[in-house]
Design a protein around this motif. Sequence first.
Motif, PDB file in Angstrom:
ATOM      1  N   ASN A   1      46.686  31.765  79.518  1.00 16.56           N
ATOM      2  CA  ASN A   1      46.531  33.096  79.503  1.00 16.56           C
ATOM      3  C   ASN A   1      46.489  33.719  81.028  1.00 16.56           C
ATOM      4  OD1 ASN A   1      46.597  33.799  76.954  1.00 16.56           O
ATOM      5  ND2 ASN A   1      44.383  33.157  76.593  1.00 16.56           N
ATOM      6  N   THR A   2      45.920  32.740  81.821  1.00 15.61           N
ATOM      7  CA  THR A   2      45.421  33.202  83.188  1.00 15.61           C
ATOM      8  C   THR A   2      46.805  32.966  84.036  1.00 15.61           C
ATOM      9  OG1 THR A   2      44.845  30.929  83.596  1.00 15.61           O
ATOM     10  CG2 THR A   2      42.951  32.403  83.306  1.00 15.61           C
ATOM     11  N   LEU A   3      47.666  31.882  83.830  1.00 14.00           N
ATOM     12  CA  LEU A   3      48.694  31.939  84.379  1.00 14.00           C
ATOM     13  C   LEU A   3      49.794  33.073  84.055  1.00 14.00           C
ATOM     14  CD1 LEU A   3      51.168  28.764  84.397  1.00 14.00           C
ATOM     15  CD2 LEU A   3      52.070  30.720  83.867  1.00 14.00           C
ATOM     16  N   GLU A   4      49.895  33.639  82.999  1.00 12.73           N
ATOM     17  CA  GLU A   4      50.794  34.561  82.634  1.00 12.73           C
ATOM     18  C   GLU A   4      50.001  35.884  83.274  1.00 12.73           C
ATOM     19  OE1 GLU A   4      50.787  34.760  78.589  1.00 12.73           O
ATOM     20  OE2 GLU A   4      52.317  33.337  78.148  1.00 12.73           O
ATOM     21  N   LYS A   5      48.766  36.024  83.531  1.00 13.40           N
ATOM     22  CA  LYS A   5      48.201  37.352  84.092  1.00 13.40           C
ATOM     23  C   LYS A   5      48.422  37.035  85.636  1.00 13.40           C
ATOM     24  CE  LYS A   5      44.953  38.322  80.530  1.00 13.40           C
ATOM     25  NZ  LYS A   5      43.534  38.329  80.115  1.00 13.40           N
ATOM     26  N   ILE A   6      47.955  36.151  86.470  1.00 15.71           N
ATOM     27  CA  ILE A   6      48.068  36.094  87.938  1.00 15.71           C
ATOM     28  C   ILE A   6      49.240  35.542  88.359  1.00 15.71           C
ATOM     29  CG2 ILE A   6      46.786  34.518  89.658  1.00 15.71           C
ATOM     30  CD1 ILE A   6      44.569  33.964  87.671  1.00 15.71           C
TER      31      ILE A   6
ATOM     32  N   PRO B   1      52.305  36.424  88.168  1.00 13.79           N
ATOM     33  CA  PRO B   1      52.961  37.738  88.593  1.00 13.79           C
ATOM     34  C   PRO B   1      52.670  38.593  89.526  1.00 13.79           C
ATOM     35  CG  PRO B   1      52.934  37.563  86.044  1.00 13.79           C
ATOM     36  CD  PRO B   1      51.988  36.659  86.574  1.00 13.79           C
ATOM     37  N   LYS B   2      51.258  38.528  90.194  1.00 12.25           N
ATOM     38  CA  LYS B   2      50.851  39.090  91.078  1.00 12.25           C
ATOM     39  C   LYS B   2      51.114  38.601  92.478  1.00 12.25           C
ATOM     40  CE  LYS B   2      47.105  40.627  88.022  1.00 12.25           C
ATOM     41  NZ  LYS B   2      47.656  42.020  87.875  1.00 12.25           N
ATOM     42  N   PHE B   3      51.745  37.483  92.640  1.00  7.95           N
ATOM     43  CA  PHE B   3      51.795  36.779  93.837  1.00  7.95           C
ATOM     44  C   PHE B   3      53.481  36.511  94.012  1.00  7.95           C
ATOM     45  CE2 PHE B   3      47.520  36.340  93.243  1.00  7.95           C
ATOM     46  CZ  PHE B   3      46.984  36.458  94.423  1.00  7.95           C
ATOM     47  N   LYS B   4      53.755  36.640  95.381  1.00  8.46           N
ATOM     48  CA  LYS B   4      55.139  36.183  95.865  1.00  8.46           C
ATOM     49  C   LYS B   4      55.638  34.710  95.463  1.00  8.46           C
ATOM     50  CE  LYS B   4      58.755  36.809  99.158  1.00  8.46           C
ATOM     51  NZ  LYS B   4      59.035  37.308 100.617  1.00  8.46           N
ATOM     52  N   ALA B   5      54.566  33.965  95.981  1.00 10.68           N
ATOM     53  CA  ALA B   5      54.910  32.562  95.526  1.00 10.68           C
ATOM     54  C   ALA B   5      53.515  31.708  94.992  1.00 10.68           C
ATOM     55  CB  ALA B   5      55.253  31.878  96.676  1.00 10.68           C
ATOM     56  N   VAL B   6      53.677  30.859  93.959  1.00  8.96           N
ATOM     57  CA  VAL B   6      52.439  30.391  93.592  1.00  8.96           C
ATOM     58  C   VAL B   6      52.768  29.029  93.165  1.00  8.96           C
ATOM     59  CG1 VAL B   6      50.874  30.237  91.569  1.00  8.96           C
ATOM     60  CG2 VAL B   6      51.506  32.315  92.259  1.00  8.96           C
ATOM     61  N   LEU B   7      51.995  28.028  93.915  1.00  4.03           N
ATOM     62  CA  LEU B   7      52.501  26.458  93.753  1.00  4.03           C
ATOM     63  C   LEU B   7      51.167  25.872  92.666  1.00  4.03           C
ATOM     64  CD1 LEU B   7      54.075  24.081  94.741  1.00  4.03           C
ATOM     65  CD2 LEU B   7      51.987  23.514  96.193  1.00  4.03           C
ATOM     66  N   ILE B   8      51.919  25.535  91.660  1.00  2.00           N
ATOM     67  CA  ILE B   8      50.946  25.066  90.654  1.00  2.00           C
ATOM     68  C   ILE B   8      51.023  23.481  90.395  1.00  2.00           C
ATOM     69  CG2 ILE B   8      50.186  24.865  88.168  1.00  2.00           C
ATOM     70  CD1 ILE B   8      50.809  27.921  87.889  1.00  2.00           C
ATOM     71  N   LYS B   9      50.153  22.716  90.491  1.00  2.00           N
ATOM     72  CA  LYS B   9      50.080  21.249  90.359  1.00  2.00           C
ATOM     73  C   LYS B   9      49.584  20.780  88.711  1.00  2.00           C
ATOM     74  CE  LYS B   9      47.047  18.456  91.929  1.00  2.00           C
ATOM     75  NZ  LYS B   9      46.340  17.760  91.065  1.00  2.00           N
ATOM     76  N   PHE B  10      50.632  20.320  88.358  1.00  2.00           N
ATOM     77  CA  PHE B  10      50.422  19.906  86.879  1.00  2.00           C
ATOM     78  C   PHE B  10      49.729  18.657  86.807  1.00  2.00           C
ATOM     79  CE2 PHE B  10      52.915  23.366  86.330  1.00  2.00           C
ATOM     80  CZ  PHE B  10      52.892  23.968  85.384  1.00  2.00           C
ATOM     81  N   ASP B  11      48.657  18.164  86.291  1.00  2.00           N
ATOM     82  CA  ASP B  11      47.938  16.852  86.244  1.00  2.00           C
ATOM     83  C   ASP B  11      47.135  16.593  85.273  1.00  2.00           C
ATOM     84  OD1 ASP B  11      47.609  14.271  87.746  1.00  2.00           O
ATOM     85  OD2 ASP B  11      46.911  15.385  89.525  1.00  2.00           O
ATOM     86  N   GLU B  12      46.429  15.534  85.330  1.00  2.91           N
ATOM     87  CA  GLU B  12      45.365  14.982  84.429  1.00  2.91           C
ATOM     88  C   GLU B  12      44.269  15.846  84.512  1.00  2.91           C
ATOM     89  OE1 GLU B  12      43.624  11.089  85.253  1.00  2.91           O
ATOM     90  OE2 GLU B  12      44.995  11.184  87.095  1.00  2.91           O
ATOM     91  N   SER B  13      43.112  15.637  83.626  1.00  5.68           N
ATOM     92  CA  SER B  13      42.151  16.464  83.445  1.00  5.68           C
ATOM     93  C   SER B  13      41.203  16.268  84.652  1.00  5.68           C
ATOM     94  CB  SER B  13      41.401  16.133  82.137  1.00  5.68           C
ATOM     95  OG  SER B  13      42.211  16.439  80.981  1.00  5.68           O
ATOM     96  N   TYR B  14      41.147  15.066  85.132  1.00  5.13           N
ATOM     97  CA  TYR B  14      40.192  14.829  86.230  1.00  5.13           C
ATOM     98  C   TYR B  14      41.069  14.145  87.350  1.00  5.13           C
ATOM     99  CZ  TYR B  14      36.850  16.117  82.868  1.00  5.13           C
ATOM    100  OH  TYR B  14      35.988  16.814  81.825  1.00  5.13           O
ATOM    101  N   PRO B  15      41.880  14.692  88.218  1.00 12.89           N
ATOM    102  CA  PRO B  15      42.504  14.156  89.052  1.00 12.89           C
ATOM    103  C   PRO B  15      41.713  13.699  90.366  1.00 12.89           C
ATOM    104  CG  PRO B  15      42.887  16.433  89.204  1.00 12.89           C
ATOM    105  CD  PRO B  15      42.203  16.239  88.137  1.00 12.89           C
TER     106      PRO B  15
END
Length: 245
Positions: A30-35, A37-51
């Motif tokens: 939900n937050t990904l879909e909302k947030i 689109p509001k920025f020109k670039a968003v870097l997201i790290k997909f990782d384990e629960s407690y990196p």
Amino acid sequence: MKFYIIATLFFFITGTTTENIKGSVAFNKNTLEKIVPKFKAVLIKFDESYPYGEKQDVFKKVTEACLSQLEILTGEVHISDYGEKDNADLGEIYSVKKEDFPVYKLFLNGNIHDPLTYTGNTKSVEGIKQFMVENSGLWFGLPGCLEKYDKIILDFFTSDRSIVLNQAREIKKELSKEEKVSAAFYIKIMEKIIEKGDEFIEIELKRLKKLSEGKLSEAKKQQLENRVSILTSFKLNKPKEKVEL
């Protein structure tokens, strides 16, 4: 407007991460879909629960480097494969596998469907930053670059190149010993572009990146990273050619 957006995201940025990383957002679907689109670039790290560990420290440094650029946001998606399997849906949507953690994806211009995947070294802060700069066109300063020279690159491409080259040589005289090392490379690039044309930038970038893949000392590796950063500054500041219809 951008300040308002950031203010409304305060809860996400400071209150939902597994570890409190200043400037980072803990995303779910939900937050990904909302947030995003509001920025020109968003870097997201997909990782384990407690990196944790070196790769998490790298992410912290990348996030810190992005704080001054309001068009860029960084965040994490913590994926669990047990219990309620938090964010497993995002792992499936973006084809992220547990054995590949951490996986970096760059979302551009609000597009949540087709992010770019970083395929470089996840322990390299500069490699990740380079990936962001090259693909987003946004600038937040890379190692080896000098503000005074970055400011005149556009002039170099849009006015008399010989005049700007002489200006660059004059600026160098005022710099510290350490800064003169970078300045010399800016000047060398200008000379090569005048001699060989604008295509020198891409040719040299490819050459240096290939060299950096070899076995190098830390000092040599840092030197190559600095040179790639400076070349990237030329690449980003070079006006795009207009396509006639």
